[in-house]
Design a protein around this motif. Sequence first.
Motif, PDB file in Angstrom:
ATOM      1  N   THR A  71       1.031  -1.268   0.329  1.00 48.63           N
ATOM      2  CA  THR A  71      -0.131  -0.322  -0.180  1.00 48.63           C
ATOM      3  C   THR A  71       1.024   1.433  -0.113  1.00 48.63           C
ATOM      4  OG1 THR A  71      -0.811   0.329   2.571  1.00 48.63           O
ATOM      5  CG2 THR A  71      -1.961  -1.311   1.054  1.00 48.63           C
ATOM      6  N   SER A  72       2.291   1.261   0.334  1.00 47.55           N
ATOM      7  CA  SER A  72       3.310   2.268   0.072  1.00 47.55           C
ATOM      8  C   SER A  72       4.312   2.013  -1.290  1.00 47.55           C
ATOM      9  CB  SER A  72       3.625   2.229   2.042  1.00 47.55           C
ATOM     10  OG  SER A  72       3.083   2.667   2.455  1.00 47.55           O
ATOM     11  N   GLY A  73       4.991   3.032  -1.520  1.00 44.29           N
ATOM     12  CA  GLY A  73       6.016   3.687  -1.847  1.00 44.29           C
ATOM     13  C   GLY A  73       5.758   3.449  -3.896  1.00 44.29           C
ATOM     14  N   PRO A  74       6.426   3.432  -4.547  1.00 45.03           N
ATOM     15  CA  PRO A  74       6.338   3.748  -6.080  1.00 45.03           C
ATOM     16  C   PRO A  74       5.511   2.714  -6.610  1.00 45.03           C
ATOM     17  CG  PRO A  74       8.234   3.888  -5.378  1.00 45.03           C
ATOM     18  CD  PRO A  74       7.826   3.843  -4.352  1.00 45.03           C
ATOM     19  N   ASP A  75       5.751   1.189  -6.344  1.00 45.25           N
ATOM     20  CA  ASP A  75       5.179  -0.057  -6.582  1.00 45.25           C
ATOM     21  C   ASP A  75       3.551  -0.369  -5.468  1.00 45.25           C
ATOM     22  OD1 ASP A  75       7.210  -0.320  -8.153  1.00 45.25           O
ATOM     23  OD2 ASP A  75       8.505  -1.160  -7.562  1.00 45.25           O
ATOM     24  N   ALA A  76       2.562   0.527  -5.130  1.00 45.73           N
ATOM     25  CA  ALA A  76       2.090   0.246  -4.363  1.00 45.73           C
ATOM     26  C   ALA A  76       0.656  -0.715  -5.533  1.00 45.73           C
ATOM     27  CB  ALA A  76       1.574   1.119  -3.379  1.00 45.73           C
ATOM     28  N   GLN A  77       0.269  -1.139  -4.224  1.00 46.31           N
ATOM     29  CA  GLN A  77      -0.877  -2.384  -5.754  1.00 46.31           C
ATOM     30  C   GLN A  77      -2.102  -1.792  -5.335  1.00 46.31           C
ATOM     31  OE1 GLN A  77       0.517  -6.722  -5.683  1.00 46.31           O
ATOM     32  NE2 GLN A  77       2.333  -6.095  -5.785  1.00 46.31           N
ATOM     33  N   GLU A 102       8.503  -3.417  14.882  1.00 50.26           N
ATOM     34  CA  GLU A 102       8.994  -1.994  14.847  1.00 50.26           C
ATOM     35  C   GLU A 102      10.529  -2.578  14.412  1.00 50.26           C
ATOM     36  OE1 GLU A 102       9.715   1.400  18.238  1.00 50.26           O
ATOM     37  OE2 GLU A 102       9.086  -0.529  18.507  1.00 50.26           O
ATOM     38  N   SER A 103      11.177  -2.471  14.742  1.00 45.71           N
ATOM     39  CA  SER A 103      12.769  -2.295  13.752  1.00 45.71           C
ATOM     40  C   SER A 103      12.457  -3.074  12.647  1.00 45.71           C
ATOM     41  CB  SER A 103      13.509  -3.871  14.477  1.00 45.71           C
ATOM     42  OG  SER A 103      13.338  -4.757  14.404  1.00 45.71           O
ATOM     43  N   ARG A 104      11.415  -4.064  12.003  1.00 41.68           N
ATOM     44  CA  ARG A 104      11.878  -4.359  10.447  1.00 41.68           C
ATOM     45  C   ARG A 104      11.090  -3.186   9.905  1.00 41.68           C
ATOM     46  NH1 ARG A 104       7.813  -8.902   9.432  1.00 41.68           N
ATOM     47  NH2 ARG A 104       8.922 -10.129  11.124  1.00 41.68           N
ATOM     48  N   SER A 105      10.215  -1.904  10.376  1.00 42.94           N
ATOM     49  CA  SER A 105       9.451  -0.875   9.850  1.00 42.94           C
ATOM     50  C   SER A 105      10.867   0.046   9.486  1.00 42.94           C
ATOM     51  CB  SER A 105       8.353  -0.804  10.006  1.00 42.94           C
ATOM     52  OG  SER A 105       7.720  -1.855  10.113  1.00 42.94           O
ATOM     53  N   ARG A 106      11.424  -0.084  10.436  1.00 42.51           N
ATOM     54  CA  ARG A 106      12.478   1.270  10.696  1.00 42.51           C
ATOM     55  C   ARG A 106      13.591   0.724   9.870  1.00 42.51           C
ATOM     56  NH1 ARG A 106      12.774   1.492  16.121  1.00 42.51           N
ATOM     57  NH2 ARG A 106      14.451  -0.475  16.196  1.00 42.51           N
ATOM     58  N   GLU A 107      13.554   0.002   9.761  1.00 44.60           N
ATOM     59  CA  GLU A 107      14.820  -0.929   8.718  1.00 44.60           C
ATOM     60  C   GLU A 107      14.046  -0.508   6.882  1.00 44.60           C
ATOM     61  OE1 GLU A 107      18.534  -1.326   7.294  1.00 44.60           O
ATOM     62  OE2 GLU A 107      17.693  -1.693   9.500  1.00 44.60           O
ATOM     63  N   LEU A 108      12.809  -1.002   7.066  1.00 43.83           N
ATOM     64  CA  LEU A 108      12.498  -0.705   6.106  1.00 43.83           C
ATOM     65  C   LEU A 108      12.133   0.947   4.988  1.00 43.83           C
ATOM     66  CD1 LEU A 108      10.444  -3.551   6.207  1.00 43.83           C
ATOM     67  CD2 LEU A 108      12.182  -3.587   4.511  1.00 43.83           C
ATOM     68  N   LEU A 109      12.000   1.704   6.103  1.00 39.56           N
ATOM     69  CA  LEU A 109      11.446   3.339   6.129  1.00 39.56           C
ATOM     70  C   LEU A 109      13.310   3.889   5.615  1.00 39.56           C
ATOM     71  CD1 LEU A 109       8.319   2.974   7.835  1.00 39.56           C
ATOM     72  CD2 LEU A 109       8.052   2.996   5.716  1.00 39.56           C
ATOM     73  N   LYS A 110      14.072   3.753   6.344  1.00 36.72           N
ATOM     74  CA  LYS A 110      15.440   4.045   6.596  1.00 36.72           C
ATOM     75  C   LYS A 110      15.674   4.600   5.720  1.00 36.72           C
ATOM     76  CE  LYS A 110      19.368   1.165   6.351  1.00 36.72           C
ATOM     77  NZ  LYS A 110      20.716   0.887   7.396  1.00 36.72           N
ATOM     78  N   ASP A 111      15.322   4.465   4.571  1.00 35.92           N
ATOM     79  CA  ASP A 111      16.340   4.884   3.418  1.00 35.92           C
ATOM     80  C   ASP A 111      15.275   5.861   2.053  1.00 35.92           C
ATOM     81  OD1 ASP A 111      18.598   4.636   3.460  1.00 35.92           O
ATOM     82  OD2 ASP A 111      17.929   2.427   2.405  1.00 35.92           O
ATOM     83  N   LYS A 112      13.770   5.297   3.374  1.00 34.58           N
ATOM     84  CA  LYS A 112      12.343   6.069   2.742  1.00 34.58           C
ATOM     85  C   LYS A 112      12.629   4.977   0.706  1.00 34.58           C
ATOM     86  CE  LYS A 112      11.655   9.831   5.264  1.00 34.58           C
ATOM     87  NZ  LYS A 112      11.954   9.445   6.445  1.00 34.58           N
ATOM     88  N   ASP A 113      12.600   3.758   0.875  1.00 33.96           N
ATOM     89  CA  ASP A 113      12.080   2.945  -0.159  1.00 33.96           C
ATOM     90  C   ASP A 113      11.790   1.644   0.288  1.00 33.96           C
ATOM     91  OD1 ASP A 113      12.991   2.052  -3.215  1.00 33.96           O
ATOM     92  OD2 ASP A 113      14.668   1.738  -2.123  1.00 33.96           O
ATOM     93  N   LEU A 114      10.052   2.158   0.109  1.00 32.06           N
ATOM     94  CA  LEU A 114       9.807   1.147   0.180  1.00 32.06           C
ATOM     95  C   LEU A 114      10.050  -0.408  -1.051  1.00 32.06           C
ATOM     96  CD1 LEU A 114       6.766   2.013   2.074  1.00 32.06           C
ATOM     97  CD2 LEU A 114       8.424   1.398   3.161  1.00 32.06           C
ATOM     98  N   SER A 115      10.231   0.326  -2.180  1.00 29.98           N
ATOM     99  CA  SER A 115      10.571  -1.297  -3.465  1.00 29.98           C
ATOM    100  C   SER A 115      11.437  -1.759  -3.318  1.00 29.98           C
ATOM    101  CB  SER A 115       9.666  -0.025  -4.530  1.00 29.98           C
ATOM    102  OG  SER A 115      10.870   0.722  -4.439  1.00 29.98           O
ATOM    103  N   LEU A 116      12.266  -2.017  -2.353  1.00 30.53           N
ATOM    104  CA  LEU A 116      13.483  -3.033  -2.359  1.00 30.53           C
ATOM    105  C   LEU A 116      13.295  -3.818  -2.718  1.00 30.53           C
ATOM    106  CD1 LEU A 116      14.041  -2.426   1.630  1.00 30.53           C
ATOM    107  CD2 LEU A 116      15.177  -1.099  -0.139  1.00 30.53           C
ATOM    108  N   SER A 117      14.869  -4.270  -3.464  1.00 31.85           N
ATOM    109  CA  SER A 117      14.464  -6.019  -4.045  1.00 31.85           C
ATOM    110  C   SER A 117      14.451  -7.232  -3.259  1.00 31.85           C
ATOM    111  CB  SER A 117      16.055  -5.956  -4.853  1.00 31.85           C
ATOM    112  OG  SER A 117      17.133  -6.196  -3.834  1.00 31.85           O
ATOM    113  N   PRO A 118      13.607  -7.946  -3.608  1.00 31.70           N
ATOM    114  CA  PRO A 118      13.538  -9.303  -3.140  1.00 31.70           C
ATOM    115  C   PRO A 118      15.826  -9.593  -2.209  1.00 31.70           C
ATOM    116  CG  PRO A 118      12.268  -9.460  -5.012  1.00 31.70           C
ATOM    117  CD  PRO A 118      13.618  -8.370  -5.122  1.00 31.70           C
ATOM    118  N   ASP A 119      16.162  -9.670  -2.738  1.00 29.45           N
ATOM    119  CA  ASP A 119      17.682  -9.263  -2.083  1.00 29.45           C
ATOM    120  C   ASP A 119      18.047  -8.927  -1.811  1.00 29.45           C
ATOM    121  OD1 ASP A 119      17.959 -11.800  -3.971  1.00 29.45           O
ATOM    122  OD2 ASP A 119      18.988 -11.134  -5.478  1.00 29.45           O
ATOM    123  N   ARG A 120      17.284  -7.379  -1.450  1.00 29.35           N
ATOM    124  CA  ARG A 120      18.243  -5.989  -0.280  1.00 29.35           C
ATOM    125  C   ARG A 120      17.097  -6.762   0.769  1.00 29.35           C
ATOM    126  NH1 ARG A 120      17.741  -0.612  -0.437  1.00 29.35           N
ATOM    127  NH2 ARG A 120      18.743   0.303   1.653  1.00 29.35           N
TER     128      ARG A 120
END
Length: 179
Positions: free
Chosen positions: A10-16, A77-95
């Motif tokens: 629901t967030s980011g450039p690839d939100a569905q 909490e830490s998962r959300s913080r880690e994913l949001l730290k770069d404000k990039d929710l469209s991370l590659s599966p490998d990253r």
Amino acid sequence: ACHVRRGDKTSGPDAQAHSIPVVSYLKYMRELADEVGSIDTVYLATDDLEVVRSAESEMLTCLPNQRLLIDPLEDRESRSRELLKDKDLSLSPDRLSSMMDLERVAIEAVTNLELLVASKALVGSWSSVYGKVAQYTRAGRSVILCEPRSSGKGSTEIVGGACTAVPSAYHSVDESKFV
């Protein structure tokens, strides 16, 4: 049980899909509780800490006699913080996988799925494959919410209505609430 999918869905450039307010899930859970009999605990499966916080406050008005149960060991909490730290929710599966303890995530996923499947009643969303797996593999009553889907160009369309063979209710959510 309620399954609320957010994150990259629901967030980011690839939100569905646009997110459905947590209160909507809880209102349908209240209706299901009236249908299936006594429900004293609502299990909330989500990876979003804000959904947990919202559910805790909305339970007081929507389901005041029920208890909210979440997996206290799930590291939202830490998962959300880690994913949001770069404000990039469209991370590659490998990253993304390199940032997580995959064994722990797998255990959380299976635990959540088992609890959703075993519940008396389930409220989920049409856009979540995980929620659909829970719905299709259970015998209890389900409500699947059909939320507006993001086309990536600022417009929305309503998803759903195609799976009438499943013993569930499908409810379109008014997309004007998400504009």
